[in-house]
Enzyme design. Structure first.
Site, short mmCIF file in Angstrom:
data_model
loop_
_atom_site.label_atom_id
_atom_site.label_comp_id
_atom_site.label_asym_id
_atom_site.label_seq_id
_atom_site.Cartn_x
_atom_site.Cartn_y
_atom_site.Cartn_z
N GLY A 29 -11.47 2.74 -9.84
CA GLY A 29 -10.11 3.21 -9.59
C GLY A 29 -9.79 4.71 -9.83
NE ARG A 30 -6.92 8.68 -6.21
CZ ARG A 30 -7.81 9.41 -5.41
NH1 ARG A 30 -9.38 8.62 -5.10
NH2 ARG A 30 -7.57 10.48 -4.73
CG HIS B 86 9.12 -18.88 19.78
ND1 HIS B 86 8.14 -19.45 18.77
CD2 HIS B 86 8.62 -19.33 20.47
CE1 HIS B 86 7.17 -20.20 19.29
NE2 HIS B 86 7.34 -20.17 20.46
CB CYS C 296 -2.68 9.82 1.53
SG CYS C 296 -2.00 8.65 2.55
CB ALA D 22 0.49 7.39 0.17
CB ALA E 11 -14.21 1.62 -5.02
CB ALA F 292 -13.31 -6.91 -6.30
NE ARG G 74 -6.83 17.58 0.05
CZ ARG G 74 -8.17 17.16 0.21
NH1 ARG G 74 -8.91 17.28 0.99
NH2 ARG G 74 -8.01 15.84 -0.84
N GLY H 199 -1.09 17.86 3.77
CA GLY H 199 -0.93 16.01 3.21
C GLY H 199 -2.14 15.23 2.14
P1 NAI Z 1 -8.24 -0.35 -8.53
O1 NAI Z 1 -8.16 0.35 -9.74
O2 NAI Z 1 -7.36 -0.89 -7.27
O3 NAI Z 1 -9.81 -1.27 -8.90
C1 NAI Z 1 -11.01 -1.04 -10.04
C2 NAI Z 1 -11.24 -2.76 -9.76
O4 NAI Z 1 -12.74 -1.37 -9.83
C3 NAI Z 1 -10.87 -3.23 -10.98
O5 NAI Z 1 -11.14 -4.87 -10.05
C4 NAI Z 1 -11.52 -3.36 -11.83
O6 NAI Z 1 -11.46 -4.26 -12.36
C5 NAI Z 1 -12.59 -2.78 -11.59
N1 NAI Z 1 -13.86 -2.21 -12.29
C6 NAI Z 1 -14.08 -0.90 -13.25
N2 NAI Z 1 -15.09 -1.04 -13.96
C7 NAI Z 1 -15.94 -1.37 -13.70
C8 NAI Z 1 -17.34 -2.09 -14.28
N3 NAI Z 1 -17.73 -1.08 -14.91
N4 NAI Z 1 -18.07 -2.73 -13.30
C9 NAI Z 1 -17.68 -3.74 -12.27
N5 NAI Z 1 -16.16 -3.59 -12.05
C10 NAI Z 1 -15.65 -2.39 -12.30
O7 NAI Z 1 -9.03 0.87 -8.02
P2 NAI Z 1 -9.60 1.25 -6.62
O8 NAI Z 1 -9.78 0.22 -5.27
O9 NAI Z 1 -10.62 2.09 -6.65
O10 NAI Z 1 -8.57 2.00 -6.36
C11 NAI Z 1 -7.53 3.58 -6.27
C12 NAI Z 1 -6.47 2.93 -6.65
O11 NAI Z 1 -5.96 3.94 -5.46
C13 NAI Z 1 -5.30 2.31 -7.13
O12 NAI Z 1 -4.44 2.47 -7.36
C14 NAI Z 1 -5.30 1.72 -5.62
O13 NAI Z 1 -3.46 1.11 -5.49
C15 NAI Z 1 -5.27 3.26 -4.64
N6 NAI Z 1 -5.64 3.14 -3.22
C16 NAI Z 1 -4.40 1.88 -2.27
C17 NAI Z 1 -4.91 1.68 -1.39
C18 NAI Z 1 -3.93 1.08 -0.15
O14 NAI Z 1 -2.59 0.62 -0.84
N7 NAI Z 1 -3.88 0.59 0.86
C19 NAI Z 1 -5.84 2.14 -0.72
C20 NAI Z 1 -6.35 3.06 -1.59
C21 NAI Z 1 -6.58 3.12 -2.11
#
Ligand code: NAI
Length: 462
Positions: free
Chosen positions: A268-269, A441, A42, A317, A266, A177, A35, A39
């Site tokens: 999963g990855r 407090h 993330c 991360a 969204a 979700a 890139r 970074g």
């Molecule tokens: P995720 O794995 O957390 O959630 C994906 C959701 O999509 C699941 O609830 C699953 O049941 C649903 N799903 C899968 N196929 C589907 C379908 N055909 N129809 C409807 N729903 C379906 O994945 P997400 O949110 O994309 O995140 C990816 C990765 O990035 C995760 O490992 C997450 O921990 C990480 N991440 C972490 C963050 C943080 O720590 N704040 C912020 C952003 C990402």
């Protein structure tokens, strides 16, 4: 041909932290990044930019909903989307340049370009081949789509496109979700978008403590997000300025189609190791594309290590950072260690959600005798003063020994509060240890102490 002790491929939180620690331990180190900025996902298109948009949209929400309550009158601000994106880009710039500065300060060479490993001990970047005693693969992950869904990053987007939309959409369907869906969904809901989240399972945020997830979903509903649960997305048809999402609900087994200006995928990855040449090198990879490593992050090929999202474990991360530091220690001949039992997880919505250790469901499955101490933020003076009384702290401790087994928080600054529990768990503390620790407090962290008190003789303000 340059000669290094270590070449790290990838400059995300795993890679850049690893490179810096290697240099600090006296190893001649380079980091490969294709890139234009350091970074990784993330900093460039993930954690950091989303936090900027979460902050800006939260400020708008405060102005619209709470300012008048505090006697702050006047017109509510309106959204200047271009400026908001520019603010986000500025935040990215400050952070990516910060890493460039740290590389210079620590004498880590940035090898610009995409790297591959033609053989153990060699990394090819562009036309140049560099030698290294050890190589660390820290190439991260990429969004995984669904069959029947083609991402164009304009109408059908991943989190990357969702951070760069041309305008604030009127409507958005979020598929999944999980953390990404709920964080980005929150941003747009606060900016006025009609957000519908379609989730396959019956619970949001898979793996989260069930009680917390239920309350979290109720809170998000109140904020205007609509949920379609138990619904599997079958396909997305992208039109020019709109898309049609078709899903099938488990209960009725009927196909439903909804329209939206934007569809955020969204779901999963997956590990990203394209172009590294792992197959020819003979590096073992799992069915799901994850690089296989031993307990010290070594692959089956001598001198080749892997860390972060491209290996097993949560795609976080900070998990990658910890592995980066630990593998640096290993390569420097020291002892590197990561305690996978104490890795916090945070969702940066408002309120935030944070967790560490076991969920109640996991403890039940394990047949473990445990006790629960809960405390609502409604009993926390500081939280109530800033309209953040929603949510609670749930502390889980061993029934016999009182040792803390897990903690789950829905509430203000949950992502910061969780860390006193992480430290306590690292030291094998009991709930009573937390309960006997003086907490200032008025702070949100008093709610953590109250939950610990609730594991014993009872909370004071409940
Ligand atoms: P995720 O794995 O957390 O959630 C994906 C959701 O999509 C699941 O609830 C699953 O049941 C649903 N799903 C899968 N196929 C589907 C379908 N055909 N129809 C409807 N729903 C379906 O994945 P997400 O949110 O994309 O995140 C990816 C990765 O990035 C995760 O490992 C997450 O921990 C990480 N991440 C972490 C963050 C943080 O720590 N704040 C912020 C952003 C990402």
């Amino acid at each position: 041909m340059a000669q290094y002790d270590v070449i790290v491929i990838g400059s995300g939180p795993g890679g850049y932290v690893c490179a810096i620690r290697c240099a600090q331990l006296g190893l001649k180190t380079a980091c490969v990044e294709g890139r234009d900025t350091l970074g990784g996902t993330c900093l460039n298109v993930g954690c950091i930019p989303s936090k900027a948009l979460l902050h800006a949209s939260h400020m708008l929400h405060e102005a619209e909903h709470n300012f008048t309550k505090m006697g702050l009158k006047g017109k509510s601000p309106s959204v200047d989307w271009k400026t908001m994106l520019a603010y986000k880009d500025d935040v990215i710039g400050q952070n990516t340049k910060g890493i460039e500065f740290l590389f210079k300060k620590n004498k880590v060479d940035w090898l610009k370009g995409w790297g591959s490993i033609p053989e153990a001990g060699k990394v090819k970047v562009g036309d140049e081949v560099h030698e290294a005693k050890n190589i660390v693969i820290a190439t991260g992950s990429e969004a995984s789509s669904l069959p029947g869904v083609e991402v164009d990053e304009k109408v059908v987007v991943t989190s990357t496109g969702a951070l760069e939309l041309g305008k604030v959409p009127k409507s958005m369907v979020v598929i999944g979700a999980g953390v990404i869906g709920l964080e980005m969904g929150s941003v747009y809901a606060r900016l006025g978008t009609e957000v519908t989240v379609v989730e396959y399972l019956d619970q949001i945020t898979p793996g989260m403590d069930g009680e917390i997830a239920k309350t979290f979903q109720r809170t998000l509903k109140k904020q205007g997000l609509t949920f379609v649960m138990g619904a599997a997305v079958q396909g997305v048809e992208a039109l020019k300025t709109k898309a049609k999402v078709t899903y099938k609900t488990k209960k009725k087994d009927e196909e439903v189609t909804i329209d939206a200006d934007i569809v955020l995928v969204a779901t999963g990855r997956k590990p990203y190791t394209d172009g590294l040449g792992l197959k020819d090198l003979g590096v073992e990879v799992s069915d799901r594309g994850m690089v296989k490593t031993d307990d010290h992050w070594a692959t089956n090929v001598k001198g080749v290590y892997a860390i972060g999202d491209c290996i097993d474990g949560p795609m976080l991360a900070h998990k990658a950072e910890d592995e980066g530091m630990a593998v640096a220690e290993v390569m420097a001949g020291k002892k590197g260690h990561v305690n996978y039992g104490v890795i916090p997880g945070v969702v940066y919505t408002t309120p935030e959600v944070a967790a560490v250790g076991k969920t109640e469901e996991q403890l039940k499955d394990e047949g473990r005798a445990y006790k629960v101490g809960k405390f609502s933020f409604m009993g926390n003076g500081r939280a109530k003063a800033v309209f953040q009384g929603e949510g609670f702290v749930k502390l889980l401790a061993d029934k016999e020994t009182d040792r803390i087994l897990g903690c789950h928080i829905l509430g203000p600054s949950a992502g910061d509060l969780i860390h006193e529990v992480c430290v306590a768990m690292e030291f094998g503390a009991s709930a009573q240890d937390l309960a006997l620790t003086c907490h200032a407090h008025p702070t949100y962290s008093e709610a953590v102490r109250e939950a610990a008190l609730a594991c014993g003789d009872g909370a004071i303000h409940a």
